[in-house]
Design a protein around this motif. Structure first.
Motif, PDB file in Angstrom:
ATOM      1  N   TYR A  94       0.818  -1.199   0.000  1.00  0.00           N
ATOM      2  CA  TYR A  94       0.000   0.000   0.000  1.00  0.00           C
ATOM      3  C   TYR A  94       0.854   1.253   0.000  1.00  0.00           C
ATOM      4  CZ  TYR A  94      -3.418  -3.465   1.208  1.00  0.00           C
ATOM      5  OH  TYR A  94      -4.192  -4.571   1.194  1.00  0.00           O
ATOM      6  N   GLU A  95       0.414   2.226  -0.753  1.00  0.00           N
ATOM      7  CA  GLU A  95       1.128   3.487  -0.846  1.00  0.00           C
ATOM      8  C   GLU A  95       0.727   4.408   0.293  1.00  0.00           C
ATOM      9  OE1 GLU A  95      -0.125   4.736  -4.685  1.00  0.00           O
ATOM     10  OE2 GLU A  95       1.195   3.365  -5.724  1.00  0.00           O
ATOM     11  N   GLY A  96       1.595   5.330   0.657  1.00  0.00           N
ATOM     12  CA  GLY A  96       1.265   6.326   1.667  1.00  0.00           C
ATOM     13  C   GLY A  96       1.336   5.776   3.071  1.00  0.00           C
ATOM     14  N   ASP A  97       0.489   6.306   3.940  1.00  0.00           N
ATOM     15  CA  ASP A  97       0.539   5.938   5.350  1.00  0.00           C
ATOM     16  C   ASP A  97      -0.360   4.753   5.699  1.00  0.00           C
ATOM     17  OD1 ASP A  97      -1.847   7.177   4.913  1.00  0.00           O
ATOM     18  OD2 ASP A  97      -1.718   8.558   6.607  1.00  0.00           O
ATOM     19  N   HIS A  98      -1.033   4.164   4.728  1.00  0.00           N
ATOM     20  CA  HIS A  98      -1.910   3.025   4.989  1.00  0.00           C
ATOM     21  C   HIS A  98      -1.075   1.743   5.006  1.00  0.00           C
ATOM     22  CE1 HIS A  98      -5.557   0.734   5.201  1.00  0.00           C
ATOM     23  NE2 HIS A  98      -5.254   0.063   4.105  1.00  0.00           N
ATOM     24  N   ALA A  99      -0.992   1.081   6.154  1.00  0.00           N
ATOM     25  CA  ALA A  99      -0.141  -0.097   6.304  1.00  0.00           C
ATOM     26  C   ALA A  99      -0.887  -1.401   6.061  1.00  0.00           C
ATOM     27  CB  ALA A  99       0.462  -0.112   7.696  1.00  0.00           C
ATOM     28  N   GLY A 100      -2.198  -1.364   5.922  1.00  0.00           N
ATOM     29  CA  GLY A 100      -2.956  -2.591   5.725  1.00  0.00           C
ATOM     30  C   GLY A 100      -3.463  -3.125   7.044  1.00  0.00           C
ATOM     31  N   TYR A 101      -3.939  -4.339   7.038  1.00  0.00           N
ATOM     32  CA  TYR A 101      -4.514  -4.962   8.219  1.00  0.00           C
ATOM     33  C   TYR A 101      -3.560  -6.008   8.777  1.00  0.00           C
ATOM     34  CZ  TYR A 101      -8.657  -2.779   6.347  1.00  0.00           C
ATOM     35  OH  TYR A 101      -9.544  -1.860   5.853  1.00  0.00           O
ATOM     36  N   ALA A 102      -3.513  -6.119  10.085  1.00  0.00           N
ATOM     37  CA  ALA A 102      -2.666  -7.125  10.724  1.00  0.00           C
ATOM     38  C   ALA A 102      -3.284  -8.506  10.518  1.00  0.00           C
ATOM     39  CB  ALA A 102      -2.544  -6.828  12.212  1.00  0.00           C
ATOM     40  N   LEU A 103      -2.443  -9.471  10.247  1.00  0.00           N
ATOM     41  CA  LEU A 103      -2.909 -10.840  10.064  1.00  0.00           C
ATOM     42  C   LEU A 103      -3.034 -11.519  11.422  1.00  0.00           C
ATOM     43  CD1 LEU A 103      -0.703 -11.896   7.040  1.00  0.00           C
ATOM     44  CD2 LEU A 103      -3.099 -11.230   7.019  1.00  0.00           C
ATOM     45  N   PRO A 104      -4.004 -12.397  11.596  1.00  0.00           N
ATOM     46  CA  PRO A 104      -4.135 -13.093  12.878  1.00  0.00           C
ATOM     47  C   PRO A 104      -2.949 -14.035  13.092  1.00  0.00           C
ATOM     48  CG  PRO A 104      -5.667 -13.989  11.272  1.00  0.00           C
ATOM     49  CD  PRO A 104      -5.026 -12.787  10.638  1.00  0.00           C
ATOM     50  N   THR A 105      -2.571 -14.243  14.341  1.00  0.00           N
ATOM     51  CA  THR A 105      -1.473 -15.141  14.678  1.00  0.00           C
ATOM     52  C   THR A 105      -1.979 -16.577  14.678  1.00  0.00           C
ATOM     53  OG1 THR A 105      -0.518 -13.430  16.068  1.00  0.00           O
ATOM     54  CG2 THR A 105       0.278 -15.666  16.408  1.00  0.00           C
ATOM     55  N   ALA A 106      -1.294 -17.409  13.939  1.00  0.00           N
ATOM     56  CA  ALA A 106      -1.687 -18.824  13.875  1.00  0.00           C
ATOM     57  C   ALA A 106      -1.251 -19.542  15.139  1.00  0.00           C
ATOM     58  CB  ALA A 106      -1.039 -19.474  12.663  1.00  0.00           C
ATOM     59  N   THR A 107      -2.081 -20.425  15.617  1.00  0.00           N
ATOM     60  CA  THR A 107      -1.735 -21.223  16.789  1.00  0.00           C
ATOM     61  C   THR A 107      -1.937 -22.694  16.465  1.00  0.00           C
ATOM     62  OG1 THR A 107      -3.984 -21.015  17.645  1.00  0.00           O
ATOM     63  CG2 THR A 107      -2.377 -19.434  18.448  1.00  0.00           C
ATOM     64  N   ALA A 108      -1.069 -23.513  17.021  1.00  0.00           N
ATOM     65  CA  ALA A 108      -1.188 -24.959  16.816  1.00  0.00           C
ATOM     66  C   ALA A 108      -2.241 -25.497  17.767  1.00  0.00           C
ATOM     67  CB  ALA A 108       0.152 -25.644  17.070  1.00  0.00           C
ATOM     68  N   ARG A 109      -3.175 -26.260  17.269  1.00  0.00           N
ATOM     69  CA  ARG A 109      -4.219 -26.822  18.120  1.00  0.00           C
ATOM     70  C   ARG A 109      -4.101 -28.328  18.233  1.00  0.00           C
ATOM     71  NH1 ARG A 109      -9.469 -23.338  18.082  1.00  0.00           N
ATOM     72  NH2 ARG A 109      -9.423 -24.298  20.086  1.00  0.00           N
ATOM     73  N   GLY A 110      -3.188 -28.895  17.479  1.00  0.00           N
ATOM     74  CA  GLY A 110      -3.035 -30.347  17.500  1.00  0.00           C
ATOM     75  C   GLY A 110      -2.053 -30.804  18.567  1.00  0.00           C
ATOM     76  N   VAL A 111      -1.736 -32.082  18.508  1.00  0.00           N
ATOM     77  CA  VAL A 111      -0.802 -32.704  19.444  1.00  0.00           C
ATOM     78  C   VAL A 111       0.231 -33.479  18.633  1.00  0.00           C
ATOM     79  CG1 VAL A 111      -0.585 -34.408  21.299  1.00  0.00           C
ATOM     80  CG2 VAL A 111      -2.562 -32.902  21.222  1.00  0.00           C
ATOM     81  N   LEU A 112       1.510 -33.326  18.993  1.00  0.00           N
ATOM     82  CA  LEU A 112       2.556 -34.111  18.332  1.00  0.00           C
ATOM     83  C   LEU A 112       2.481 -35.550  18.824  1.00  0.00           C
ATOM     84  CD1 LEU A 112       5.643 -31.715  18.380  1.00  0.00           C
ATOM     85  CD2 LEU A 112       4.286 -32.415  16.412  1.00  0.00           C
TER      86      LEU A 112
END
Length: 85
Positions: free
Chosen positions: A24-42
């Motif tokens: 994006y041009e100018g002072d518009h930085a866009g939207y923050a992406l959500p942080t992914a979290t692991a929900r499974g089990v190794l």
């Protein structure tokens, strides 16, 4: 119908629209992406080895970092390996 590229003039005073170039041009930085979290089990490939904690990608045997290689997780310090379930 033929697709055409629309490019606004540099001195255009219109509001920001989807026709602006990315990033994006100018002072518009866009939207923050959500942080992914692991929900499974190794889960280990050998059933006698340790099972991981829910939501963690740390090695269940030694709490070290694991590496994901095409869905197979392996510990960087010990010989533990398994999959995310």
């Amino acid at each position: 119908m033929t697709s055409q590229l629309i490019q606004n003039a540099a001195d255009s005073t219109t509001d920001r629209t989807d026709s602006e170039r990315f990033p994006y041009e100018g002072d518009h930085a866009g939207y923050a992406l959500p942080t992914a979290t692991a929900r499974g089990v190794l889960r280990p490939t050998d059933t006698s080895e340790a099972i991981g904690a829910a939501g963690s990608l740390d090695c269940p045997a030694c709490d070290s970092e694991t590496t994901n290689g095409a869905g197979l997780f392996a510990c960087t310090d010990c010989s533990w390996e398994g999959t995310l379930r």
